[in-house]
Design an enzyme around this catalytic site. Structure first.
Site, PDB file in Angstrom:
ATOM      1  N   CYS A 205      30.227  28.281  19.839  1.00  0.00           N
ATOM      2  CA  CYS A 205      30.491  27.226  20.816  1.00  0.00           C
ATOM      3  C   CYS A 205      30.608  27.869  22.204  1.00  0.00           C
ATOM      4  CB  CYS A 205      31.776  26.480  20.463  1.00  0.00           C
ATOM      5  SG  CYS A 205      32.245  25.264  21.711  1.00  0.00           S
TER       6      CYS A 205
ATOM      7  N   ASP B 214      30.046  28.224  15.038  1.00  0.00           N
ATOM      8  CA  ASP B 214      29.493  26.983  14.499  1.00  0.00           C
ATOM      9  C   ASP B 214      28.555  27.357  13.362  1.00  0.00           C
ATOM     10  OD1 ASP B 214      30.634  24.977  16.104  1.00  0.00           O
ATOM     11  OD2 ASP B 214      29.226  25.402  17.727  1.00  0.00           O
TER      12      ASP B 214
ATOM     13  N   VAL C 156       4.370  29.680  10.047  1.00  0.00           N
ATOM     14  CA  VAL C 156       5.393  30.637  10.462  1.00  0.00           C
ATOM     15  C   VAL C 156       5.704  31.574   9.296  1.00  0.00           C
ATOM     16  CG1 VAL C 156       7.411  29.208   9.880  1.00  0.00           C
ATOM     17  CG2 VAL C 156       7.573  30.916  11.694  1.00  0.00           C
ATOM     18  N   GLU C 157       5.846  32.845   9.614  1.00  0.00           N
ATOM     19  CA  GLU C 157       6.185  33.860   8.616  1.00  0.00           C
ATOM     20  C   GLU C 157       7.696  33.809   8.404  1.00  0.00           C
ATOM     21  OE1 GLU C 157       7.376  37.203   6.653  1.00  0.00           O
ATOM     22  OE2 GLU C 157       7.838  37.075   8.793  1.00  0.00           O
ATOM     23  N   LEU C 158       8.125  33.715   7.145  1.00  0.00           N
ATOM     24  CA  LEU C 158       9.520  33.422   6.839  1.00  0.00           C
ATOM     25  C   LEU C 158      10.507  34.516   7.230  1.00  0.00           C
ATOM     26  CD1 LEU C 158       9.174  31.570   3.428  1.00  0.00           C
ATOM     27  CD2 LEU C 158       9.371  30.620   5.730  1.00  0.00           C
TER      28      LEU C 158
ATOM     29  N   HIS D 150      25.040  22.290  20.202  1.00  0.00           N
ATOM     30  CA  HIS D 150      24.210  21.890  19.065  1.00  0.00           C
ATOM     31  C   HIS D 150      22.878  21.302  19.524  1.00  0.00           C
ATOM     32  CE1 HIS D 150      28.197  21.169  16.669  1.00  0.00           C
ATOM     33  NE2 HIS D 150      27.957  22.458  16.865  1.00  0.00           N
TER      34      HIS D 150
END
Length: 116
Positions: free
Chosen positions: A34, A41, A56-58, A75
């Site tokens: 935060c 968070d 996307v490559e993990l 957030h």
């Protein structure tokens, strides 16, 4: 192989670019801080997308998400930044990122950002 947090998102060629299909990823160990209180968070980040030419490559996604661990971020800002960075990296046909944040201060927050 990298084992440190990184803002670099790697990709690979879509094995079936002629077909629309959906990829769903759940990342239940996301953390950030935060920016007002410095308290941690915790969130479950969900990524859903229809790839175009790239996926996307993990491992790079894992290290990318890890890079937020000590960063202050609201957030709303962090979910939108994740979407922006993923869209820039792989240019999907469509993408949705959902941040389902744990209860803090008696409030449960879910933020959804979509592309296009």
């Amino acid at each position: 192989m990298a084992t440190e947090p990184s803002k670099i998102l790697e990709s690979f060629s879509n094995p079936r670019p002629q077909r629309d299909y959906e990829i769903n990823m759940e990342c239940p160990e996301f953390t950030c801080v935060c920016p007002r209180t410095g308290q941690p968070d915790f969130a479950n980040i969900h990524v859903r997308y229809v790839p175009a030419e790239l996926c996307v490559e993990l491992k790079s996604l894992k290290l990318y998400l890890w890079s937020y661990r000590n960063e202050g971020a609201f957030h709303e800002a962090v979910v939108n930044q994740i979407l922006d960075d993923l869209v820039q990296a792989i240019r999907p046909k469509s993408m949705t990122v959902v941040g389902d944040f744990n209860v803090r201060g008696g409030i449960h927050t879910t933020v959804t950002a979509m592309y296009p």
